[in-house]
Design a protein around this motif. Structure first.
Motif, PDB file in Angstrom:
ATOM      1  N   ILE A  25      36.839  45.041  38.583  1.00  0.00           N
ATOM      2  CA  ILE A  25      36.723  45.465  37.195  1.00  0.00           C
ATOM      3  C   ILE A  25      37.404  44.471  36.246  1.00  0.00           C
ATOM      4  CG2 ILE A  25      38.753  46.982  37.093  1.00  0.00           C
ATOM      5  CD1 ILE A  25      36.779  49.017  35.690  1.00  0.00           C
ATOM      6  N   VAL A  58      40.232  50.269  31.726  1.00  0.00           N
ATOM      7  CA  VAL A  58      41.493  49.815  32.322  1.00  0.00           C
ATOM      8  C   VAL A  58      42.636  50.016  31.327  1.00  0.00           C
ATOM      9  CG1 VAL A  58      40.236  48.023  33.607  1.00  0.00           C
ATOM     10  CG2 VAL A  58      41.443  47.408  31.539  1.00  0.00           C
ATOM     11  N   VAL A  81      41.206  42.414  39.815  1.00  0.00           N
ATOM     12  CA  VAL A  81      41.708  43.777  40.009  1.00  0.00           C
ATOM     13  C   VAL A  81      40.506  44.678  40.275  1.00  0.00           C
ATOM     14  CG1 VAL A  81      42.946  45.703  38.913  1.00  0.00           C
ATOM     15  CG2 VAL A  81      43.650  43.335  38.448  1.00  0.00           C
ATOM     16  N   ASP A 135      49.349  49.284  44.168  1.00  0.00           N
ATOM     17  CA  ASP A 135      48.600  48.891  45.358  1.00  0.00           C
ATOM     18  C   ASP A 135      48.940  47.445  45.693  1.00  0.00           C
ATOM     19  OD1 ASP A 135      46.891  51.286  45.700  1.00  0.00           O
ATOM     20  OD2 ASP A 135      46.210  50.736  43.695  1.00  0.00           O
ATOM     21  N   THR A 195      42.575  52.516  36.529  1.00  0.00           N
ATOM     22  CA  THR A 195      42.859  51.119  36.877  1.00  0.00           C
ATOM     23  C   THR A 195      43.972  50.637  35.956  1.00  0.00           C
ATOM     24  OG1 THR A 195      40.529  50.829  37.409  1.00  0.00           O
ATOM     25  CG2 THR A 195      41.865  48.820  37.123  1.00  0.00           C
ATOM     26  N   ASP A 224      35.185  44.799  33.141  1.00  0.00           N
ATOM     27  CA  ASP A 224      34.088  45.767  33.256  1.00  0.00           C
ATOM     28  C   ASP A 224      32.755  45.131  32.856  1.00  0.00           C
ATOM     29  OD1 ASP A 224      33.215  48.238  34.043  1.00  0.00           O
ATOM     30  OD2 ASP A 224      33.612  49.235  32.128  1.00  0.00           O
ATOM     31  N   LYS A 255      38.465  48.346  40.709  1.00  0.00           N
ATOM     32  CA  LYS A 255      38.462  49.650  40.056  1.00  0.00           C
ATOM     33  C   LYS A 255      39.434  50.567  40.789  1.00  0.00           C
ATOM     34  CE  LYS A 255      34.812  52.855  38.548  1.00  0.00           C
ATOM     35  NZ  LYS A 255      35.548  53.470  37.476  1.00  0.00           N
ATOM     36  N   ASN A 256      40.194  51.348  40.052  1.00  0.00           N
ATOM     37  CA  ASN A 256      41.188  52.306  40.576  1.00  0.00           C
ATOM     38  C   ASN A 256      42.446  51.661  41.146  1.00  0.00           C
ATOM     39  OD1 ASN A 256      38.329  53.816  41.900  1.00  0.00           O
ATOM     40  ND2 ASN A 256      39.394  54.590  40.107  1.00  0.00           N
ATOM     41  N   GLU A 257      42.529  50.340  41.052  1.00  0.00           N
ATOM     42  CA  GLU A 257      43.702  49.677  41.624  1.00  0.00           C
ATOM     43  C   GLU A 257      44.855  49.686  40.620  1.00  0.00           C
ATOM     44  OE1 GLU A 257      44.685  45.648  44.226  1.00  0.00           O
ATOM     45  OE2 GLU A 257      43.208  45.514  42.637  1.00  0.00           O
ATOM     46  N   VAL A 258      46.085  49.756  41.130  1.00  0.00           N
ATOM     47  CA  VAL A 258      47.275  49.623  40.289  1.00  0.00           C
ATOM     48  C   VAL A 258      47.995  48.339  40.698  1.00  0.00           C
ATOM     49  CG1 VAL A 258      49.492  50.629  39.622  1.00  0.00           C
ATOM     50  CG2 VAL A 258      47.526  52.125  40.060  1.00  0.00           C
TER      51      VAL A 258
END
Ligand code: ADP
Ligand code: MG
Length: 242
Positions: free
Chosen positions: A2, A156, A25, A203, A187, A62, A27-30
């Protein structure tokens, strides 16, 4: 991915601040970014939503190329939370949260208020909706700032040391909102000095020094077995301080 950052380079005068950053990075990653003061962390985040214009390199968020032409599109997809909360002092809390959605996204006022109230309750300050930011504590103001960013429904969220201006006993209430956000699947890219947060929530952790990413890894690896001497030195210095 993303967020896709390639070859990001930025200098201020002769000061080379970003010397070729590559980073993606999911999607949904920190992702938590740590590093000494002046290493270019803020500039890196600011280049991601074009608050700063890089000299070269590219950022795609995105699917949108972050350039002059796409600034308004990008700003709708990228929420940012700063160390100084930057709320409008003359607007009530609820109006701070809805103004972006109403003015930039053309969301009808009633709908924006409904969503804004939901977000304020989510970050635990629903009862402050009709107050002015100045009457709130720093932690409450920062939670409003998070709600304001979320009101734009971003793809994000970028956080630049969101707890650095807060009294130590208040840091936790902001971090717990961010923890929940991460759990909900947002994210997030978070510049922070809160190593406990990075260890538990990230993450992936990136260590920046002197305009480059020196090392990155899963927190379990990164904190227990840092590979680079500079990373070890930095971690030792922050742990000694706490
Ligand atoms: P960090 O967030 O890691 O502390 P910054 O990205 O804020 O680092 O700053 C990196 C370097 O860029 C510092 O030397 C800082 O003085 C310089 N810098 C940042 N913003 C500007 C600016 N707008 N004009 C000139 N120099 C800047
Ligand atoms: Mg900074």
């Amino acid at each position: 991915m993303i967020i896709e950052v390639k070859g990001l380079y930025k200098k201020f005068g002769s000061n080379e601040v970003l010397k070729g950053i590559n980073c993606s990075v999911a999607k949904n990653e920190v992702v938590c970014i740590i590093g000494p003061s002046g290493s270019g962390k803020s500039t890196f985040l600011r280049c991601m939503n074009r608050l700063e214009e890089p000299d070269s390199g590219s950022v795609v968020i995105d699917g949108i190329e972050v350039n002059e032409k796409n600034i308004s599109k990008v700003r709708k997809e990228v929420g940012m939370v700063f160390q100084a909360f930057n709320l409008f002092p003359h607007l009530k809390v609820i109006d701070n949260v809805t103004i972006g959605a109403v003015k930039v996204k053309n969301v009808p006022k009633e709908k924006a208020i409904e969503k804004g109230m939901e977000l304020l309750r989510k970050v635990g300050v629903g009862e402050k909706c009709n107050e002015y930011p100045g009457s709130l504590s720093g932690g409450q103001q920062q939670r409003v700032a998070i709600a304001r960013a979320l009101a734009m429904d971003p793809a994000v969220m970028l956080f630049d040391e969101p707890t650095s201006a807060l009294d130590p006993e208040i840091v936790g209430e902001v971090l717990s909102v961010m923890r929940q956000l991460a759990k909900d699947g947002m994210t997030m890219v978070v510049v922070t000095h809160e190593m406990g947060f990075a260890r538990d929530v990230a993450d992936r952790v990136l260590f920046m020094d002197n305009g480059i990413i020196i090392e990155e890894g899963k927190p379990s690896e990164f904190f227990t077995n840092p590979k680079e001497a500079r990373t070890r030195e930095f971690l030792r210095s922050v742990i000694d301080k706490s």
